[in-house]
Motif scaffolding. Structure first.
Motif, PDB file in Angstrom:
ATOM      1  N   THR A   1       0.846  -1.195   0.000  1.00 36.52           N
ATOM      2  CA  THR A   1       0.000   0.000   0.000  1.00 36.52           C
ATOM      3  C   THR A   1       0.878   1.240   0.000  1.00 36.52           C
ATOM      4  N   GLY A   2       0.532   2.206  -0.832  1.00 38.49           N
ATOM      5  CA  GLY A   2       1.190   3.507  -0.821  1.00 38.49           C
ATOM      6  C   GLY A   2       2.693   3.496  -0.937  1.00 38.49           C
ATOM      7  N   GLY A   3       3.248   2.557  -1.714  1.00 40.01           N
ATOM      8  CA  GLY A   3       4.700   2.486  -1.863  1.00 40.01           C
ATOM      9  C   GLY A   3       5.413   1.683  -0.799  1.00 40.01           C
ATOM     10  N   TYR A   4       4.679   1.127   0.145  1.00 39.28           N
ATOM     11  CA  TYR A   4       5.267   0.292   1.189  1.00 39.28           C
ATOM     12  C   TYR A   4       4.818  -1.155   1.010  1.00 39.28           C
ATOM     13  N   GLU A   5       5.684  -2.077   1.447  1.00 41.83           N
ATOM     14  CA  GLU A   5       5.323  -3.491   1.447  1.00 41.83           C
ATOM     15  C   GLU A   5       5.555  -4.045   2.846  1.00 41.83           C
ATOM     16  N   LEU A   6       4.514  -4.630   3.428  1.00 40.10           N
ATOM     17  CA  LEU A   6       4.600  -5.216   4.764  1.00 40.10           C
ATOM     18  C   LEU A   6       4.552  -6.728   4.643  1.00 40.10           C
ATOM     19  N   THR A   7       5.543  -7.401   5.222  1.00 44.77           N
ATOM     20  CA  THR A   7       5.554  -8.861   5.302  1.00 44.77           C
ATOM     21  C   THR A   7       5.303  -9.235   6.755  1.00 44.77           C
ATOM     22  N   VAL A   8       4.163  -9.878   7.012  1.00 45.22           N
ATOM     23  CA  VAL A   8       3.706 -10.144   8.375  1.00 45.22           C
ATOM     24  C   VAL A   8       3.802 -11.645   8.661  1.00 45.22           C
ATOM     25  N   PHE A   9       4.342 -12.000   9.817  1.00 45.43           N
ATOM     26  CA  PHE A   9       4.478 -13.391  10.235  1.00 45.43           C
ATOM     27  C   PHE A   9       3.475 -13.682  11.355  1.00 45.43           C
ATOM     28  N   PRO A  10       3.130 -14.953  11.551  1.00 46.33           N
ATOM     29  CA  PRO A  10       2.120 -15.294  12.563  1.00 46.33           C
ATOM     30  C   PRO A  10       2.450 -14.825  13.975  1.00 46.33           C
ATOM     31  N   ASP A  11       3.737 -14.668  14.291  1.00 48.28           N
ATOM     32  CA  ASP A  11       4.097 -14.238  15.643  1.00 48.28           C
ATOM     33  C   ASP A  11       4.021 -12.722  15.812  1.00 48.28           C
ATOM     34  N   GLY A  12       3.519 -12.005  14.781  1.00 49.44           N
ATOM     35  CA  GLY A  12       3.363 -10.560  14.869  1.00 49.44           C
ATOM     36  C   GLY A  12       4.548  -9.774  14.365  1.00 49.44           C
ATOM     37  N   ARG A  13       5.635 -10.465  14.023  1.00 52.71           N
ATOM     38  CA  ARG A  13       6.795  -9.769  13.474  1.00 52.71           C
ATOM     39  C   ARG A  13       6.478  -9.269  12.067  1.00 52.71           C
ATOM     40  N   CYS A  14       7.057  -8.119  11.706  1.00 50.09           N
ATOM     41  CA  CYS A  14       6.725  -7.504  10.420  1.00 50.09           C
ATOM     42  C   CYS A  14       7.963  -6.861   9.808  1.00 50.09           C
ATOM     43  N   LEU A  15       8.218  -7.142   8.539  1.00 49.09           N
ATOM     44  CA  LEU A  15       9.242  -6.460   7.756  1.00 49.09           C
ATOM     45  C   LEU A  15       8.550  -5.396   6.924  1.00 49.09           C
ATOM     46  N   ILE A  16       8.976  -4.148   7.073  1.00 47.40           N
ATOM     47  CA  ILE A  16       8.348  -3.037   6.359  1.00 47.40           C
ATOM     48  C   ILE A  16       9.364  -2.472   5.380  1.00 47.40           C
ATOM     49  N   GLN A  17       9.137  -2.692   4.093  1.00 48.64           N
ATOM     50  CA  GLN A  17      10.038  -2.226   3.047  1.00 48.64           C
ATOM     51  C   GLN A  17       9.495  -0.931   2.451  1.00 48.64           C
ATOM     52  N   GLY A  18      10.449  -0.035   2.123  1.00 51.35           N
ATOM     53  CA  GLY A  18      10.062   1.236   1.539  1.00 51.35           C
ATOM     54  C   GLY A  18      10.365   2.413   2.435  1.00 51.35           C
ATOM     55  N   THR A  19      10.946   2.148   3.619  1.00 53.56           N
ATOM     56  CA  THR A  19      11.329   3.227   4.532  1.00 53.56           C
ATOM     57  C   THR A  19      12.482   2.768   5.415  1.00 53.56           C
ATOM     58  N   ASP A  20      13.329   3.726   5.798  1.00 54.77           N
ATOM     59  CA  ASP A  20      14.354   3.452   6.808  1.00 54.77           C
ATOM     60  C   ASP A  20      14.122   4.292   8.056  1.00 54.77           C
ATOM     61  N   ASP A  21      12.912   4.861   8.148  1.00 50.75           N
ATOM     62  CA  ASP A  21      12.540   5.710   9.276  1.00 50.75           C
ATOM     63  C   ASP A  21      11.727   4.891  10.288  1.00 50.75           C
ATOM     64  N   PRO A  22      12.262   4.644  11.484  1.00 47.17           N
ATOM     65  CA  PRO A  22      11.530   3.846  12.480  1.00 47.17           C
ATOM     66  C   PRO A  22      10.164   4.423  12.826  1.00 47.17           C
ATOM     67  N   LYS A  23      10.034   5.751  12.824  1.00 43.92           N
ATOM     68  CA  LYS A  23       8.746   6.358  13.157  1.00 43.92           C
ATOM     69  C   LYS A  23       7.695   6.021  12.113  1.00 43.92           C
ATOM     70  N   VAL A  24       8.073   6.104  10.840  1.00 42.41           N
ATOM     71  CA  VAL A  24       7.148   5.737   9.765  1.00 42.41           C
ATOM     72  C   VAL A  24       6.771   4.264   9.880  1.00 42.41           C
ATOM     73  N   ALA A  25       7.779   3.410  10.156  1.00 40.67           N
ATOM     74  CA  ALA A  25       7.525   1.977  10.269  1.00 40.67           C
ATOM     75  C   ALA A  25       6.568   1.671  11.416  1.00 40.67           C
TER      76      ALA A  25
END
Length: 349
Positions: free
Chosen positions: A315-339
């Motif tokens: 969505t909106g230039g970002y890609e979120l990869t979500v795992f069952p344990d709630g962990r998430c890889l957020i591609q498209g930013t290196d800003d922790p606040k945005v993530a």
């Protein structure tokens, strides 16, 4: 596990080797190894140990297979990258085509201070297949606290390092490198590249040291920090016993496990060279996301794909990869606040 016929036939050439023999082969079958990180080094380690007949191997990795992995991560195939399978899952599946008698346990988790000790539980030997100092220092503290031997290895470009660490016997990682290098201060595979031959060299030294430990032949360990440069044809070794005499190590001498003493909470990690942030929720054994239900909730706001192992949401230039344990890889930013904002907005965790 292997029957008598397969022990005689499958491992016959290995049994003939004087350093192993029949009794040694039986000991390998009873061994339990944890491989932390299933990238280039971890893949090579897992394949060699499975072919050698080591009985139980736990593969721990937080990431998914990408096309850029395929030139050096030998357990993965193009289909794994196309399906974006978790590395631990793809590697375990390959085991079926290598040695079905070996028990492989894939663990798709991020190793962090809240779970590292449980992830290493039951290991006879721990192999370093990681690609960053943060995880290695965490592993060093956990192994020292648990009293488990671990085998350090690193490879970038054509240069590699290898060292076997036995708590209470040899120097540890902090004896050699007292403080963790700051982010961006050392080359990585993303910035300097890497070639497969150095992976094979480092992993081979790690695995043969692992076999010696499983066989109880500690007198055969090389006892050095080995350094290799395949492109410039250089090798060197630094004796660990000399280094230990000079050390005043926070971990070994003062039993201070600094990298385990992190407050429980949401963990945010920048993934070097990838314009991506990883977010891990506080450890919660009960947390198990229903990926199908989550996919249905997200379909109206972006592109969604999922399988039994992960959910991908764009969505909106970002890609979120979500795992069952709630962990998430957020591609498209290196800003922790945005993530963090994206994580809260779409996962509500």
């Amino acid at each position: 596990m292997d029957n008598q016929w397969s022990l005689d036939e499958r491992y016959s050439r290995q049994i003939l080797f004087e350093g192993i023999g029949r009794e040694g082969q039986e000991r390998l079958r009873e061994g339990s190894v944890v491989i932390l990180g299933c990238g280039a080094l971890g893949c090579a380690q897992a394949e060699m140990l499975a072919r050698a007949g080591v009985g139980r191997i736990r593969l721990i990795d937080r990431d998914v297979v990408e096309s850029t992995n395929l030139h050096r991560q030998v357990l993965f195939e193009e289909r794994d990258a196309e399906e974006r399978l978790p590395k631990a899952v793809a590697a375990a599946a390959r085991r079926e085509r290598i040695n079905r008698s070996v028990e492989i346990e894939p663990v798709v988790r991020d190793a962090n201070p809240t779970n590292i000790e449980s992830l290493l539980d039951g290991a006879t030997v721990i192999l370093d297949g990681t690609d960053n100092f943060e995880t290695r220092y965490l592993l060093n503290d956990a192994a020292a606290k648990l009293g488990r031997p671990w085998i350090y290895g690193a490879a970038v470009g054509a240069h590699g390092l290898q060292m076997t660490i036995r708590p209470g016997v040899t120097p540890c990682l902090r004896c050699l490198f007292r403080e963790m290098p700051p982010p961006g201060s050392t080359p990585t595979c993303d910035t300097a590249g890497v070639i497969l031959p150095i992976i094979s060299v480092v992993a081979s030294h790690q695995v043969v040291e692992c076999l010696k430990l499983l066989l109880g032949q500690t007198e055969r360990l090389h006892g050095c920090l080995l350094q290799f440069d395949l492109w410039d044809n250089r090798t060197s070794r630094l004796r660990l016993d000399r280094l230990r005499e000079e050390a005043d190590c926070p971990t070994c001498d003062h039993h201070r496990y600094d990298y385990l003493n992190v407050e429980r909470g949401q963990l945010v990690t920048s993934l070097c060279g990838r314009n991506a942030i990883q977010i891990s929720p506080p450890l919660s054994p009960a947390l198990s996301l229903d990926l199908a239900d989550r996919a249905n909730q997200l379909r109206n706001v972006g592109e969604v794909r999922y399988n039994a192992h992960l959910l991908k949401f764009k969505t909106g230039g970002y890609e979120l990869t979500v795992f069952p344990d709630g962990r998430c890889l957020i591609q498209g930013t290196d800003d922790p606040k945005v993530a963090r904002s994206l994580y809260a907005r779409y996962l509500g965790l």
